[in-house]
Design a protein around this motif. Structure first.
Motif, PDB file in Angstrom:
ATOM      1  N   HIS A 504       0.859  -1.177   0.000  1.00 10.66           N
ATOM      2  CA  HIS A 504       0.000   0.000   0.000  1.00 10.66           C
ATOM      3  C   HIS A 504       0.903   1.238   0.000  1.00 10.66           C
ATOM      4  N   TRP A 505       0.567   2.256  -0.807  1.00 11.23           N
ATOM      5  CA  TRP A 505       1.411   3.439  -0.914  1.00 11.23           C
ATOM      6  C   TRP A 505       1.596   4.151   0.427  1.00 11.23           C
ATOM      7  N   ALA A 506       0.620   4.091   1.288  1.00 12.25           N
ATOM      8  CA  ALA A 506       0.722   4.780   2.570  1.00 12.25           C
ATOM      9  C   ALA A 506       1.479   3.959   3.608  1.00 12.25           C
ATOM     10  N   LYS A 507       1.983   2.774   3.196  1.00 12.09           N
ATOM     11  CA  LYS A 507       2.629   1.879   4.153  1.00 12.09           C
ATOM     12  C   LYS A 507       4.004   1.393   3.689  1.00 12.09           C
ATOM     13  N   ILE A 508       4.510   1.965   2.593  1.00 14.72           N
ATOM     14  CA  ILE A 508       5.854   1.614   2.125  1.00 14.72           C
ATOM     15  C   ILE A 508       6.870   2.409   2.933  1.00 14.72           C
ATOM     16  N   GLU A 509       7.787   1.719   3.572  1.00 15.01           N
ATOM     17  CA  GLU A 509       8.868   2.393   4.279  1.00 15.01           C
ATOM     18  C   GLU A 509      10.090   2.452   3.362  1.00 15.01           C
ATOM     19  N   VAL A 510      10.684   3.637   3.252  1.00  9.48           N
ATOM     20  CA  VAL A 510      11.834   3.824   2.370  1.00  9.48           C
ATOM     21  C   VAL A 510      13.056   3.106   2.947  1.00  9.48           C
ATOM     22  N   PRO A 511      13.660   2.180   2.202  1.00 13.10           N
ATOM     23  CA  PRO A 511      14.848   1.469   2.705  1.00 13.10           C
ATOM     24  C   PRO A 511      16.021   2.424   2.904  1.00 13.10           C
ATOM     25  N   LYS A 512      16.818   2.156   3.929  1.00 19.07           N
ATOM     26  CA  LYS A 512      18.018   2.952   4.167  1.00 19.07           C
ATOM     27  C   LYS A 512      19.206   2.420   3.363  1.00 19.07           C
ATOM     28  N   ASP A 513      19.183   1.136   3.086  1.00 20.45           N
ATOM     29  CA  ASP A 513      20.259   0.523   2.322  1.00 20.45           C
ATOM     30  C   ASP A 513      20.120   0.879   0.837  1.00 20.45           C
ATOM     31  N   LYS A 514      21.232   1.296   0.231  1.00 19.02           N
ATOM     32  CA  LYS A 514      21.203   1.746  -1.158  1.00 19.02           C
ATOM     33  C   LYS A 514      20.773   0.640  -2.112  1.00 19.02           C
ATOM     34  N   GLU A 515      21.300  -0.562  -1.941  1.00 23.40           N
ATOM     35  CA  GLU A 515      20.958  -1.664  -2.838  1.00 23.40           C
ATOM     36  C   GLU A 515      19.480  -2.051  -2.698  1.00 23.40           C
ATOM     37  N   GLU A 516      18.977  -2.064  -1.468  1.00 23.89           N
ATOM     38  CA  GLU A 516      17.561  -2.373  -1.256  1.00 23.89           C
ATOM     39  C   GLU A 516      16.679  -1.318  -1.903  1.00 23.89           C
ATOM     40  N   LEU A 517      17.094  -0.056  -1.806  1.00 21.46           N
ATOM     41  CA  LEU A 517      16.321   1.022  -2.416  1.00 21.46           C
ATOM     42  C   LEU A 517      16.306   0.894  -3.930  1.00 21.46           C
ATOM     43  N   GLU A 518      17.445   0.589  -4.527  1.00 18.19           N
ATOM     44  CA  GLU A 518      17.494   0.411  -5.977  1.00 18.19           C
ATOM     45  C   GLU A 518      16.601  -0.742  -6.435  1.00 18.19           C
ATOM     46  N   ALA A 519      16.601  -1.821  -5.652  1.00 16.32           N
ATOM     47  CA  ALA A 519      15.753  -2.976  -5.992  1.00 16.32           C
ATOM     48  C   ALA A 519      14.277  -2.607  -5.894  1.00 16.32           C
ATOM     49  N   ASN A 548       8.207  14.980  -1.601  1.00 24.40           N
ATOM     50  CA  ASN A 548       8.958  14.901  -0.343  1.00 24.40           C
ATOM     51  C   ASN A 548       9.944  13.745  -0.455  1.00 24.40           C
ATOM     52  N   ASN A 549      10.573  13.412   0.637  1.00 24.84           N
ATOM     53  CA  ASN A 549      11.601  12.376   0.609  1.00 24.84           C
ATOM     54  C   ASN A 549      11.054  11.030   0.133  1.00 24.84           C
ATOM     55  N   VAL A 550       9.835  10.675   0.556  1.00 22.65           N
ATOM     56  CA  VAL A 550       9.246   9.389   0.165  1.00 22.65           C
ATOM     57  C   VAL A 550       9.065   9.314  -1.350  1.00 22.65           C
ATOM     58  N   ILE A 551       8.471  10.332  -1.927  1.00 17.62           N
ATOM     59  CA  ILE A 551       8.235  10.344  -3.370  1.00 17.62           C
ATOM     60  C   ILE A 551       9.555  10.388  -4.140  1.00 17.62           C
ATOM     61  N   GLU A 552      10.480  11.236  -3.708  1.00 15.73           N
ATOM     62  CA  GLU A 552      11.745  11.390  -4.422  1.00 15.73           C
ATOM     63  C   GLU A 552      12.601  10.133  -4.359  1.00 15.73           C
ATOM     64  N   LYS A 553      12.498   9.387  -3.259  1.00 16.46           N
ATOM     65  CA  LYS A 553      13.270   8.151  -3.126  1.00 16.46           C
ATOM     66  C   LYS A 553      12.630   6.996  -3.894  1.00 16.46           C
ATOM     67  N   LEU A 554      11.317   6.853  -3.777  1.00 15.37           N
ATOM     68  CA  LEU A 554      10.644   5.721  -4.406  1.00 15.37           C
ATOM     69  C   LEU A 554      10.488   5.894  -5.910  1.00 15.37           C
ATOM     70  N   LEU A 555      10.231   7.126  -6.337  1.00 15.75           N
ATOM     71  CA  LEU A 555       9.953   7.388  -7.745  1.00 15.75           C
ATOM     72  C   LEU A 555      10.859   8.507  -8.249  1.00 15.75           C
ATOM     73  N   PRO A 556      12.174   8.275  -8.276  1.00 13.30           N
ATOM     74  CA  PRO A 556      13.109   9.339  -8.671  1.00 13.30           C
ATOM     75  C   PRO A 556      12.897   9.752 -10.124  1.00 13.30           C
ATOM     76  N   LEU A 557      13.115  11.037 -10.382  1.00 11.88           N
ATOM     77  CA  LEU A 557      12.967  11.542 -11.739  1.00 11.88           C
ATOM     78  C   LEU A 557      14.113  11.107 -12.640  1.00 11.88           C
ATOM     79  N   SER A 558      15.232  10.709 -12.024  1.00 10.80           N
ATOM     80  CA  SER A 558      16.357  10.161 -12.780  1.00 10.80           C
ATOM     81  C   SER A 558      16.649   8.768 -12.250  1.00 10.80           C
ATOM     82  N   ASP A 559      17.326   7.947 -13.034  1.00  7.23           N
ATOM     83  CA  ASP A 559      17.552   6.554 -12.662  1.00  7.23           C
ATOM     84  C   ASP A 559      18.415   6.361 -11.429  1.00  7.23           C
ATOM     85  N   PRO A 560      19.541   7.085 -11.250  1.00  3.91           N
ATOM     86  CA  PRO A 560      20.372   6.834 -10.077  1.00  3.91           C
ATOM     87  C   PRO A 560      19.640   7.151  -8.789  1.00  3.91           C
ATOM     88  N   VAL A 561      19.969   6.429  -7.707  1.00  3.98           N
ATOM     89  CA  VAL A 561      19.356   6.655  -6.408  1.00  3.98           C
ATOM     90  C   VAL A 561      19.858   7.971  -5.860  1.00  3.98           C
TER      91      VAL A 561
END
Length: 561
Positions: A504-519, A548-561
């Motif tokens: 659920h979009w309101a329940k996704i926690e942003v991973p702190k680990d870079k590799e987990e975030l990329e996945a 905000n941070n959640v949107i920018e991390k989960l759905l970045p406008l560019s490919d790199p994290v």
């Protein structure tokens, strides 16, 4: 801080003088004390004494600072600060602390706006865009992952909470997006109308539950965004735009579940239904019986949810259906004898006694509950009263959504998911609280909805896992938090890909680990129309003031994290 700096500097200067300057013994005649004592005081011993003295001063200063830091009675508005050196201080008067309902996310901001009407909102968005100042739509702030929070600035529409128009013939209402669900239901009930479905909490603002893809339950009923037939969106780049299935349908479907990133939802028109009473039927069952009757339960009941109790085979089945208008509340006859009806609850009760009392089972005395009571029950009430429930206070929560076939041909993947989840809990001895809640919805046409599908007959199952936060003790909350994320990680690694489950979009926690975030970013891009969404973001909010941070991390406008 400045006195300590001066002391340190003077100490170094004096020490340097003592160590490097030649020491001339003073004349005995110039001293007011005995020359014998003077002869016994060498230059070396004098220097060491000075060093010891200033070291003592330094140690005393550090001790006093530490004692003050850990014992000073700080004011209430300073207690939220972390225990870091020189960080305690009362909050400035213009600093707002905003926390989500779960108590798991919190930000402080000096910019918390509450416009009273559409004109003020339009001016606020325009000005913020010109200044490139953050203006994150926050709604009621109920999302467990804090998706509406932003330190840079937030806008809340609590003062824009009016019912603007009621079309009783077409069963439609136009409202300001800041109106809360319960307030809306109360205001339109005199017109004989209500909402088609409800999420768990009535304090949500309409704009908020729309944007995150919230849902109720019922395999024939879609998520709440499908109830919206038109909307008014205030955007940074294009001003106020009106969207509907007829006016720019592609953007309309994208913006219905827009995560607050495409514009501030100002008004919505909602397709309602006639107000109705429901009869709620609650029974106790088990997975074996559910497998036999699952298709029938989903197809014959308007609202359905299963509540599983970990470490048992017990399932509480709750169904809700309209009460017949001409027959009145039905008179129910038990399908089972008293002994048959009580069998499951008796087994659960005995199993609990064995597990938690560590003594022989004895007949219940006057102080123990009577297990020979009914294991099913009925309740009749209005839909807004019946369909809601108490979520149980502050908690960590993760809820996933995954396909479960069609209404005419369920895949049974929903029950298989639960079986795997229960095995995972038992194998890893997870202290999983009850209940594990399972609900269903029809598909959504909104491409960013977790239940999005192009096939109109598809159904989706939603499963929520939780861990309560019943204490305010920081160490205990930290331990619970770590245990929850271990629990969540196991479900993620063992179940999500297997069942095509997405949070659920309101329940996704942003991973702190870079590799987990990329996945996670890659996974979201594989499921949702992220490129189309980001293209709309660039067009409607080119300066990114709504994200905000959640949107920018989960759905970045560019490919790199």
């Amino acid at each position: 801080m400045f006195p300590s700096f001066s002391l340190k500097r003077s100490f170094r200067t004096h020490l340097k003088t003592l160590l490097h300057c030649p020491q001339q013994p003073p004349s005995p005649l110039s001293l007011p004390f005995s020359p014998v004592r003077t002869l016994s005081t060498t230059p070396s011993s004098s220097s060491e004494a000075q060093v010891r003295k200033y070291l003592g001063y330094t140690a005393l200063l550090l001790f006093c600072g530490a004692a003050t830091y850990y014992s000073f009675p700080f004011t209430e508005n300073a207690k939220h600060k972390r225990a870091q050196l020189f960080r305690y201080a009362p909050l400035p008067e213009d600093l707002h602390t905003v926390s989500n309902w779960s108590g798991t996310h919190e930000v402080q901001t000096r910019h918390f706006h509450q416009p009273e009407n559409l004109k003020q909102l339009e001016e606020l968005v325009k000005e913020s865009n010109e200044k490139r100042a953050k203006l994150r739509p926050v709604g009621s702030g109920l999302s467990p992952n804090g998706i509406g929070l932003a330190r840079g600035g937030m806008v809340n529409l609590a003062l824009m909470d009016k019912v603007l128009e009621v079309d009783k013939g077409n069963k439609r209402v136009r409202v300001q997006a800041g109106i809360r669900v319960q307030q809306l239901v109360d205001e339109i009930k005199d017109y004989g109308l209500t909402l088609q479905n409800f999420a768990s909490i009535r304090e949500q603002q309409i704009g908020g539950i729309l944007q995150v893809g919230a849902h109720g339950t019922g395999a024939k009923l879609p998520p709440i965004d499908e109830q919206i037939v038109s909307m008014k969106l205030v955007t940074p780049a294009k001003g106020t735009i009106e969207l509907s299935k007829e006016k720019d349908p592609e953007l309309f479907y994208l913006a219905r579940c827009g995560l607050g990133g495409l514009g501030v939802v100002a008004e919505v028109t909602i397709q309602c239904v006639e107000r109705q009473e429901l009869v709620e039927h609650t029974t106790v069952s088990n997975l074996t019986d559910l497998k036999k009757n699952h298709k029938k339960i989903l197809s014959e009941n308007k609202h359905v949810k299963y509540l599983y109790i970990p470490y048992t085979d017990t399932v509480v089945v709750v169904t809700c259906n309209p009460v017949s208008g001409w027959r009145g509340p039905p008179k129910f006859k038990p399908k089972y004898s008293k002994d048959e009806a009580m069998q499951d609850i008796r087994e659960l009760y005995k199993e609990s006694l064995k597990k938690y009392r560590a003594r022989e089972i004895t007949p219940p005395d006057s102080n123990e509950p009577d297990i020979n009571e009914k294991s099913e029950g009925y309740r009749v009430g209005w839909s807004d009263e019946i369909l809601g429930f108490d979520c149980g206070g502050q908690q960590w929560v993760s809820e996933t959504c995954f396909p479960a076939g069609t209404l005419s041909k369920p895949s049974m993947k929903d029950l298989e998911y639960i079986e795997d989840l229960k095995k995972l809990i038992e194998t890893n001895e997870i202290p999983a609280p009850a209940p594990i809640e399972q609900r269903w919805t029809a598909r959504s046409q909104s491409p960013m909805s977790p239940a999005s599908s192009s096939a109109k007959d598809d159904i989706f199952s939603w499963v929520g896992i939780i861990m309560y936060l019943p204490t305010m003790d920081a160490r205990q909350r930290k331990d619970i938090t770590e245990e929850f994320f271990h629990y969540r990680h196991l479900t993620q690694s063992q179940l999500w890909d297997k069942y095509s489950a997405y949070e659920h979009w309101a329940k996704i926690e942003v991973p702190k680990d870079k590799e987990e975030l990329e996945a996670l970013q890659a996974r979201l891009k594989n499921r949702f129309l992220v490129d189309a969404y980001n293209k709309a973001r660039k067009e409607l909010d080119p300066n990114g003031i709504l994200s905000n941070n959640v949107i920018e991390k989960l759905l970045p406008l560019s490919d790199p994290v």
